[in-house]
Design a protein around this motif. Structure first.
Motif, short mmCIF file in Angstrom:
data_model
loop_
_atom_site.label_atom_id
_atom_site.label_comp_id
_atom_site.label_asym_id
_atom_site.label_seq_id
_atom_site.Cartn_x
_atom_site.Cartn_y
_atom_site.Cartn_z
N VAL A 138 -58.28 37.07 14.58
CA VAL A 138 -57.82 36.05 15.68
C VAL A 138 -58.36 36.32 17.07
CG1 VAL A 138 -55.78 35.35 16.91
CG2 VAL A 138 -55.68 36.06 14.65
N HIS A 139 -59.31 35.65 17.57
CA HIS A 139 -59.94 35.92 18.55
C HIS A 139 -59.30 35.39 19.92
CE1 HIS A 139 -63.60 36.81 16.59
NE2 HIS A 139 -63.32 35.73 15.87
N GLN A 140 -58.78 36.45 20.98
CA GLN A 140 -58.09 36.10 22.00
C GLN A 140 -58.47 35.00 22.93
OE1 GLN A 140 -55.15 37.02 22.15
NE2 GLN A 140 -55.70 38.70 20.37
N GLN A 141 -59.71 34.26 22.93
CA GLN A 141 -60.19 33.24 23.88
C GLN A 141 -59.60 31.78 23.04
OE1 GLN A 141 -62.33 35.64 22.41
NE2 GLN A 141 -64.17 34.68 21.20
N ASP A 142 -59.34 31.88 21.92
CA ASP A 142 -58.85 30.75 21.46
C ASP A 142 -57.34 30.59 21.34
OD1 ASP A 142 -61.31 30.23 20.47
OD2 ASP A 142 -61.19 31.28 18.55
N ALA A 143 -56.64 31.48 22.13
CA ALA A 143 -55.16 31.48 22.20
C ALA A 143 -54.56 30.31 22.88
CB ALA A 143 -54.66 32.79 23.17
N PRO A 144 -53.25 30.07 22.73
CA PRO A 144 -52.41 30.65 21.58
C PRO A 144 -52.77 30.11 20.24
CG PRO A 144 -51.42 28.71 22.71
CD PRO A 144 -52.76 28.90 23.24
N GLU A 145 -52.50 30.81 19.35
CA GLU A 145 -52.69 30.61 17.82
C GLU A 145 -51.46 31.38 17.14
OE1 GLU A 145 -57.05 29.64 16.72
OE2 GLU A 145 -56.71 31.77 17.20
N SER A 146 -51.41 30.60 16.00
CA SER A 146 -50.02 31.21 15.11
C SER A 146 -50.90 31.66 13.53
CB SER A 146 -48.80 30.50 14.44
OG SER A 146 -48.20 30.33 15.83
N VAL A 147 -50.58 32.32 12.67
CA VAL A 147 -51.25 32.84 11.70
C VAL A 147 -50.02 32.51 10.35
CG1 VAL A 147 -52.05 34.42 9.93
CG2 VAL A 147 -53.10 34.49 12.21
N VAL A 148 -50.37 31.54 9.54
CA VAL A 148 -49.61 31.23 8.55
C VAL A 148 -50.09 31.95 7.17
CG1 VAL A 148 -47.98 29.76 7.21
CG2 VAL A 148 -48.69 29.30 9.43
N VAL A 149 -49.24 32.83 6.38
CA VAL A 149 -49.56 33.41 5.26
C VAL A 149 -48.61 32.97 3.98
CG1 VAL A 149 -49.97 35.59 3.96
CG2 VAL A 149 -50.37 35.66 6.24
N ALA A 150 -48.93 32.36 2.89
CA ALA A 150 -48.33 32.07 1.71
C ALA A 150 -49.13 32.58 0.62
CB ALA A 150 -48.27 30.62 2.04
N ALA A 151 -48.11 32.75 -0.55
CA ALA A 151 -48.98 33.17 -1.58
C ALA A 151 -48.94 31.93 -2.80
CB ALA A 151 -47.84 34.19 -2.53
N GLY A 152 -50.04 32.10 -3.52
CA GLY A 152 -50.62 31.07 -4.53
C GLY A 152 -49.74 31.43 -5.79
N ARG A 153 -50.15 32.94 -5.98
CA ARG A 153 -49.30 33.48 -7.28
C ARG A 153 -48.67 34.54 -6.73
NH1 ARG A 153 -54.41 32.77 -9.48
NH2 ARG A 153 -54.60 35.28 -9.41
N GLY A 154 -47.57 34.87 -7.32
CA GLY A 154 -46.93 36.22 -6.85
C GLY A 154 -46.28 36.16 -5.31
N SER A 155 -46.00 36.97 -4.66
CA SER A 155 -45.63 36.98 -3.43
C SER A 155 -46.44 37.78 -2.46
CB SER A 155 -44.08 37.70 -3.63
OG SER A 155 -43.51 36.91 -4.39
N VAL A 156 -46.29 37.64 -1.09
CA VAL A 156 -46.79 38.56 -0.05
C VAL A 156 -46.24 39.75 0.07
CG1 VAL A 156 -47.46 38.69 2.42
CG2 VAL A 156 -47.28 36.40 1.14
N ALA A 157 -47.01 40.79 -0.59
CA ALA A 157 -46.56 42.20 -0.53
C ALA A 157 -46.54 42.61 0.84
CB ALA A 157 -47.50 43.02 -1.58
N SER A 158 -47.46 42.70 1.61
CA SER A 158 -47.65 43.35 2.85
C SER A 158 -48.47 42.52 3.86
CB SER A 158 -48.15 44.66 2.86
OG SER A 158 -49.60 44.78 2.43
N VAL A 159 -48.41 42.64 5.18
CA VAL A 159 -48.96 41.87 6.09
C VAL A 159 -49.31 43.08 7.12
CG1 VAL A 159 -49.21 40.27 7.99
CG2 VAL A 159 -48.09 39.56 6.09
N THR A 160 -50.72 43.23 7.38
CA THR A 160 -50.92 44.39 8.46
C THR A 160 -51.76 43.76 9.69
OG1 THR A 160 -51.13 46.05 6.86
CG2 THR A 160 -52.43 46.43 8.76
#
Length: 211
Positions: free
Chosen positions: A140-162
């Motif tokens: 995520v580049h700050q010059q493009d702010a504001p932005e949101s990130v969305v994470v979703a699982a195709g299979r399984g689940s989201v184990a962690s986000v860093t």
């Protein structure tokens, strides 16, 4: 009275200096010479994760977002205008990253909404998106702010986000804090235990003068 005030001030300076030194050393050790800070969350299974601009755009440096799925899973990640991300998720169940905890180096999250989330990848509002069988990373580049990130699982689940942020100034500031802390400790010790001045020699008695 003056000596008492000096000693109290010295004790306070020493305590503040000690706290500043310990804090500076702790930050310097955690950040390393590169000034790298990492914050991780392990969200509730089965729900998309949203990282809003209140978290992504609070710093001047770029933010690298890495999501990891459960074993054998796949992930999808996208960038969007914050209002678009909120609109597409609606009232469906999702995990929202609400802030960071520097003490524990983790992301703070809340779970909100109910019901099944929509099929996110088919929407035409995403600025950029990526998917993979395994971890997915996006910067995520700050010059493009504001932005949101969305994470979703195709299979399984989201184990962690860093979230990883690199800013060398943080390490420099930590070292400066250590130096200032050591100076305050030294100044406090000197104020608490001042060096005694040598006693003035006694004047000779009349008998000694006569000799």
């Amino acid at each position: 009275m003056l000596r008492t005030v000096t000693r109290v001030a010295g004790a306070l300076a020493a305590l503040v200096g000690l706290a500043l030194t310990v804090l500076g050393v702790w930050f310097a050790a955690a950040l390393g010479g590169s000034g790298t800070a990492e914050f991780t969350a392990r969200p509730a299974a089965g729900a998309p994760v949203v990282i809003p601009p209140e978290v992504l755009n609070r710093v001047d440096a770029d933010v690298v977002v890495t999501a990891t799925p459960t074993r054998g899973g796949s992930l999808w990640m996208a960038l969007a205008n914050p209002s678009d991300a909120t609109a597409v998720l609606g009232d469906s169940a999702h995990v929202r990253v609400s802030g960071v905890s520097v003490r524990e180096w983790r992301l703070e999250t809340t779970t909100t909404g109910s019901g099944e989330p929509p099929t996110l990848g088919t929407a035409d509002l995403w600025r950029s998106q990526d998917d993979a069988d395994g971890p997915v990373t996006m910067t995520v580049h700050q010059q493009d702010a504001p932005e949101s990130v969305v994470v979703a699982a195709g299979r399984g689940s989201v184990a962690s986000v860093t979230l990883r942020v690199v800013d060398k100034r943080w390490f420099v500031e930590s070292v400066v804090a250590v130096l200032v802390g050591l100076f305050l400790v030294a100044a406090g010790v000197v104020a608490l235990w001042p060096r005694r001045r040598p006693s003035a020699p006694l004047a000779p008695t009349d008998e000694e003068v006569a000799r």
